[in-house]
Design an enzyme around this catalytic site. Structure first.
Site, PDB file in Angstrom:
ATOM      1  CG  ASN A 186      -0.538  -0.293   2.495  1.00 42.63           C
ATOM      2  OD1 ASN A 186       0.456  -0.988   2.665  1.00 42.63           O
ATOM      3  ND2 ASN A 186      -1.209   0.248   3.490  1.00 42.63           N
ATOM      4  CD  GLU A 240      -5.194  -6.001  -1.397  1.00 41.43           C
ATOM      5  OE1 GLU A 240      -4.747  -4.835  -1.327  1.00 41.43           O
ATOM      6  OE2 GLU A 240      -5.814  -6.542  -0.466  1.00 41.43           O
ATOM      7  CB  CYS A 265      -5.334  -1.386  -1.887  1.00 41.79           C
ATOM      8  SG  CYS A 265      -6.735  -0.682  -1.039  1.00 41.79           S
ATOM      9  CB  CYS A 296     -10.954  -2.836  -0.030  1.00 41.56           C
ATOM     10  SG  CYS A 296     -10.345  -2.095  -1.553  1.00 41.56           S
ATOM     11  CD  GLU A 315      -1.531   4.629   4.517  1.00 40.79           C
ATOM     12  OE1 GLU A 315      -1.065   5.451   5.319  1.00 40.79           O
ATOM     13  OE2 GLU A 315      -2.229   3.668   4.873  1.00 40.79           O
TER      14      GLU A 315
HETATM   15  N1  THU Z   1      -5.406  -1.482   2.248  1.00 37.42           N
HETATM   16  C1  THU Z   1      -4.824  -2.340   1.361  1.00 37.42           C
HETATM   17  O1  THU Z   1      -3.662  -2.174   0.983  1.00 37.42           O
HETATM   18  N2  THU Z   1      -5.574  -3.374   0.908  1.00 37.42           N
HETATM   19  C2  THU Z   1      -6.888  -3.597   1.226  1.00 37.42           C
HETATM   20  O2  THU Z   1      -7.519  -4.496   0.680  1.00 37.42           O
HETATM   21  C3  THU Z   1      -7.547  -2.732   2.212  1.00 37.42           C
HETATM   22  C4  THU Z   1      -6.759  -1.618   2.758  1.00 37.42           C
HETATM   23  C5  THU Z   1      -4.617  -0.337   2.710  1.00 37.42           C
HETATM   24  C6  THU Z   1      -5.137   1.007   2.280  1.00 37.42           C
HETATM   25  C7  THU Z   1      -4.606   1.911   3.353  1.00 37.42           C
HETATM   26  O3  THU Z   1      -3.281   2.273   3.025  1.00 37.42           O
HETATM   27  C8  THU Z   1      -4.568   1.027   4.584  1.00 37.42           C
HETATM   28  O4  THU Z   1      -4.627  -0.311   4.117  1.00 37.42           O
HETATM   29  C9  THU Z   1      -5.717   1.276   5.568  1.00 37.42           C
HETATM   30  O5  THU Z   1      -6.935   1.204   4.939  1.00 37.42           O
END
Ligand code: THU
Length: 155
Positions: free
Chosen positions: A60, A73, A71, A110, A62
């Site tokens: 991920n 994935e 994310c 997600c 940010e």
């Molecule tokens: N996140 C992912 O990388 N994958 C997911 O399927 C759900 C959430 C990340 C996004 C964000 O950086 C952190 O997790 C919190 O939501």
């Protein structure tokens, strides 16, 4: 008429994992270590296995403008499709590193990531296995994306 779709999730304890599962977990864990997640402190790593055996990693990413992040994935899926457009994705391993207690025990991808996986699976006409390792090292696996997203959006 009713349409019912149910999920079949395989739950495997760490001691019973295969060599190939352990290897993918190791690579996804390495990816999680490189995540940029200073805001959520929720580090996610993903390792995709392509049809020729190649591995593509994602984590991920940010951003100070929160919604601009992505994310783990989708970082891996888009990198795979950008660099290997004609290869199928056979499986995706997802590892999370967090101190937070998870409400469901494990964290499936997600909805947005599932939609992207669902679309890719339809395009390649072969199943994408999804594995999610929970913080207690249990592995949750489904044989195809439909197990987590029974109905995706399609044009
Ligand atoms: N996140 C992912 O990388 N994958 C997911 O399927 C759900 C959430 C990340 C996004 C964000 O950086 C952190 O997790 C919190 O939501």
């Amino acid at each position: 008429m009713e349409i019912r779709r149910e999920s079949l999730v395989r739950v495997t304890k760490e001691a019973d994992l295969s060599e190939s599962e352990l290897s993918l977990i190791e690579q996804a864990r390495h990816a999680a270590d490189m995540a940029y997640a200073p805001y959520s402190k929720f580090h996610v790593g993903s390792a995709l296995q392509l049809s020729d055996g190649a591995i593509v990693l994602g984590n991920n990413q940010e951003n100070a403008a929160y919604p601009s992040g992505l994310c783990a994935e989708r970082v891996a899926i888009f990198a795979a499709k950008a660099n290997h457009p004609n290869k199928c994705i056979n499986e995706i391993m997802i590892v999370v590193k967090t101190d937070k207690a998870l409400k469901q025990g494990f964290t499936p991808p997600c909805g947005s990531c599932l939609q992207v996986l669902w679309d890719v699976q339809n395009r390649q006409k072969s199943p994408i296995k999804i594995h999610v390792q929970s913080p207690d090292k249990t592995l949750y696996s489904v044989e195809n994306v439909n197990q987590f997203l029974p109905f995706g959006f399609e044009l």
